[in-house]
Structure formats: structure tokens, C-alpha cells
Design a protein around this motif. Structure first.
Motif, short mmCIF file in Angstrom:
data_model
loop_
_atom_site.label_atom_id
_atom_site.label_comp_id
_atom_site.label_asym_id
_atom_site.label_seq_id
_atom_site.Cartn_x
_atom_site.Cartn_y
_atom_site.Cartn_z
N ALA A 1 0.87 -1.18 0.00
CA ALA A 1 0.00 0.00 0.00
C ALA A 1 0.90 1.22 0.00
O ALA A 1 1.94 1.23 0.67
CB ALA A 1 -0.92 0.02 1.22
N THR B 1 -3.13 0.44 -3.63
CA THR B 1 -2.86 -0.89 -3.12
C THR B 1 -2.65 -1.84 -4.29
O THR B 1 -3.31 -1.73 -5.32
CB THR B 1 -4.01 -1.41 -2.23
N ALA C 1 -3.82 -6.83 0.57
CA ALA C 1 -3.89 -5.44 0.10
C ALA C 1 -4.92 -4.65 0.90
O ALA C 1 -4.71 -3.47 1.22
CB ALA C 1 -4.23 -5.40 -1.38
N GLY D 1 -3.87 -1.49 3.00
CA GLY D 1 -4.48 -0.19 2.73
C GLY D 1 -5.19 0.37 3.94
O GLY D 1 -5.05 1.57 4.27
#
Length: 384
Positions: free
Chosen positions: A26, A34, A41, A45
Motif C-alpha cells: 500500500a 494498493t 492489500a 491499505g
């Protein structure tokens, strides 16, 4: 920014520290970016959006050692404290979250732990590491956690054996599939003497890359230098050894200019090694088995607590001397030069290996020999 993410995702795969398909980054650009494994992810993020930093990596390590360390830790503990130099200097300790402790919103827990640490372990998920101002820093911190947990787990296995039923099979698979034969074969080195700045720079760049590719150094640690008359060509501090173009400083031996201000923090150690040995090149890496074995001592009843800096003795692993000493302008510059001259190699407690030579072929092969000896001795002591 996406190019940087792709670059460091590739590095995690090439250095075999993360599992393919289980890596995510991220990054905070104009918008939050991301990339990678969707589950990781999302965690990366959500966590980054709560942190005051630019980048974050979340990945499952290629080895299960970090999870095993969490499982082996007493239930009253919430951090791992490896005693290698990288942990002590850069990480301090490694907080972890047990699988049973994860909430429905783990990003809040990640944010809390990463608020004052560079990397953490989440059991069953992987390593999460942050980068304050660059994606590179997130990669470096991930690599440092991977290195430190590797070293710590191998120490623990040697000290306490396998505790859980699945450890021995995983360790056997690690030895069979992850460990590669370590050799200098297939590499090309310039013959001594190295003459002229351009030839020296090209050889330093090439050998620095070899050192990373053969697994003799992790993330951006390690350094390399050549002496050419009254000038030392040395890698810069915090430079990645596989990306040394533009990151090599020519520093006068007499320190008569300020060019050394960006040079490796081990410049003083290099200078004193050149003064005392007359060698032509110096290579410093962090091969993992040498780090593990350097911290084993048969001394009984010793009252020294900070062995890494206060031990006055010279021990030996095979024919390689082992000394204590602080990095930077501290003990290394005092302890390494007196012992490295004759053998052309020395190990620093919990830190890594220095080798010297007439050329880098000689220095590189010496480092390979040290690491291979330590690897063989480790498995001998383990009884395998």
C-alpha cells in the motif's frame, strides 16, 4: 509509485523472503494505492490509512519461522527479541499478534503496534512493515524482520529442539528446498590489481550485486570497498549492494575531504583494516548461518551481559576469528583489524562477516567458505 511497488515486489520474490501470490503493498500518493494479494492489500491499505507514513508491505514469509516463534513464545509475551545486531540497532524488538487475538478489524491492531515499531508479525498472516517516507523503507524493514526471525528461530531450534509436531517436517523442507548450495561458481571477477576509477566502480557494483544475489547480505545492510593508493572507494551508508551505481564514494585515506560524510558507517573500520593489513579490497556481508553461529559460546559462568560489545575474547569458528564490537565508529574499528590480517576473514558477534583479498574473487570466496563452514557446523550440532 506503481513502478516502485512493482520493483520491491520483485525484490521480495528474488530474495525468496516472501511467498508468491501472498504479497501486497500500500502506498500513499495523491490517492491511496494498493497492489497485490486482495486480502493482504485490504489489510495494508486500511492500516496505512491510519498511519503517518508513506508505504506499507504485508506478506506471508516464504518460511514459517516467524509463526513458529510466536507459537513457541510464552502466552504472557507479545514480542520477540532477537539478539542479532540488526534487531538491536534498527528494530529493537518485533511485536506480534496471535491468531486468537485478532479482532474483526485487525488494521486497528496493526496501526497500534506499528505506531512505534518498523515491523510486526501476525500469526497465520505474515509480516507487516512500514516505510516512513518511501516504499523502499517498507521493503527494507520487512527484510530485516525476515532476517531476524530466521536467525532467532535457528538459534531456538539449536537450543531447545523442535517443540510442535509440524516443526521438524517444515525444517526438513526448508533444508531441502529453500537452502541452496552456496558457491562462487559461475561468477566473474576482475583480476588484481584494479586500476582506475571506472574499472573500480564497475567491479564494486558487480560484486555488490553478487553478494545480494547469492544471499550473503539482506535488505540494504553490508558494505564493500577498494583501496586505490591514498583513496578508498566505499559504498555509501544505507546503499543497497545490488544498486550501487552512483552510491560509491571516493574517500581520501587521510580524511582530508568531506566526501566520507555519506560513506558507509563502517568507513573507519575499513580504513583501519587497510592500514593494518595492506589488503586491496574489503567485503562485508550478513550471511545468516555465520550470524547464528557467532552468538554461540561455550563459556560457562561468564558475567558479561552485553556479549555483543563487551566480550574481550577472540573465539574461533573453524579458522575464522570471532570478535565483539559495536557497529559504526565503535568497537568494530578496534576489534576487527587486529584479527583479520592473516586469515583474511573475521566474524563479528551477531552481525556478519568481513573478508579481504587481493581482489574480490578472493574476498568473495572467503565469505562463501565462512558461511558454508558455519552452515555445516550448525547442522552437525543439530545432529542432522
Amino acid at each position: 509509485m506503481k513502478d516502485q511497488v512493482a520493483k520491491y515486489l520483485g525484490k521480495l520474490l528474488s530474495d525468496r523472503s516472501a511467498s508468491a501470490g501472498e504479497i501486497a503493498f500500500a502506498a500513499q500518493d495523491d490517492v491511496l494505492i494498493t497492489e497485490g494479494n486482495p486480502h493482504l492489500a485490504r489489510l495494508a491499505g486500511d492500516s496505512l490509512s491510519r498511519l503517518n507514513c508513506l508505504g506499507l508491505v504485508a506478506a506471508r514469509p516464504s518460511l514459517p519461522f516467524s509463526d513458529f516463534l510466536v507459537r513457541r513464545a510464552p502466552m504472557s509475551e507479545s514480542r520477540i527479541v532477537p539478539n542479532d545486531t540488526e534487531t538491536r540497532t534498527f528494530l529493537h524488538d518485533i511485536p506480534f499478534l496471535r491468531r486468537s487475538e485478532l479482532s474483526a478489524e485487525p488494521s486497528r491492531q496493526v496501526t497500534q503496534l506499528l505506531g512505534n515499531r518498523k515491523g510486526i508479525i501476525i500469526e497465520g498472516i505474515g509480516i507487516v512493515a512500514s516505510g516512513a517516507v518511501t516504499i523502499e523503507q517498507a521493503y527494507i524493514n520487512y527484510s530485516s524482520v525476515f532476517h531476524s526471525t530466521f536467525v532467532k528461530y535457528l538459534q531456538d531450534v539449536l537450543d531447545r529442539g523442535f517443540i510442535f509436531s509440524d516443526e521438524e517436517a517444515a525444517f526438513t523442507e526448508f533444508r531441502r528446498s529453500w537452502l541452496h548450495t552456496l558457491t562462487a561458481e559461475g561468477l566473474s571477477f576482475a583480476e588484481a590489481p584494479l586500476i582506475g576509477g571506472e574499472a573500480i566502480l564497475a567491479e564494486v557494483e558487480r560484486v555488490g550485486r553478487y553478494t545480494v544475489e547469492r544471499g550473503l547480505v539482506d535488505s540494504f545492510f553490508g558494505n564493500i570497498s577498494v583501496r586505490d593508493g591514498d583513496v578508498i572507494y566505499i559504498s555509501q551508508t544505507a546503499a543497497s549492494l545490488d544498486e550501487l551505481a552512483g552510491c560509491i564514494d571516493p574517500v581520501p585515506m587521510d580524511n582530508s575531504s568531506t566526501t566520507g560524510i555519506t560513506a558507509s558507517s563502517e568507513l573507519l573500520a575499513h580504513r583501519r583494516i587497510y592500514d593494518e593489513t595492506g589488503t586491496a579490497v574489503i567485503l562485508h556481508g550478513h550471511p545468516k548461518f555465520a550470524v547464528v553461529m557467532s552468538m554461540r559460546c561455550a563459556e560457562k559462568g561468564c558475567r558479561i551481559k552485553d556479549c555483543w560489545k563487551d566480550c574481550p575474547k577472540v573465539r574461533f569458528l573453524g579458522d575464522t576469528p570471532v570478535v565483539a564490537g559495536e557497529i559504526g565508529a565503535g568497537g568494530l574499528a578496534k576489534r576487527v583489524p587486529p584479527v583479520i590480517g592473516t586469515p583474511g576473514k573475521a566474524i563479528v558477534y551477531g552481525h556478519g562477516v568481513f573478508t579481504t583479498g587481493r581482489d574480490f574473487g578472493e574476498a568473495f570466496r572467503a565469505m562463501v567458505q565462512v558461511e558454508n563452514w558455519c552452515r555445516e557446523e550448525y547442522f552437525r550440532l543439530l545432529g542432522e
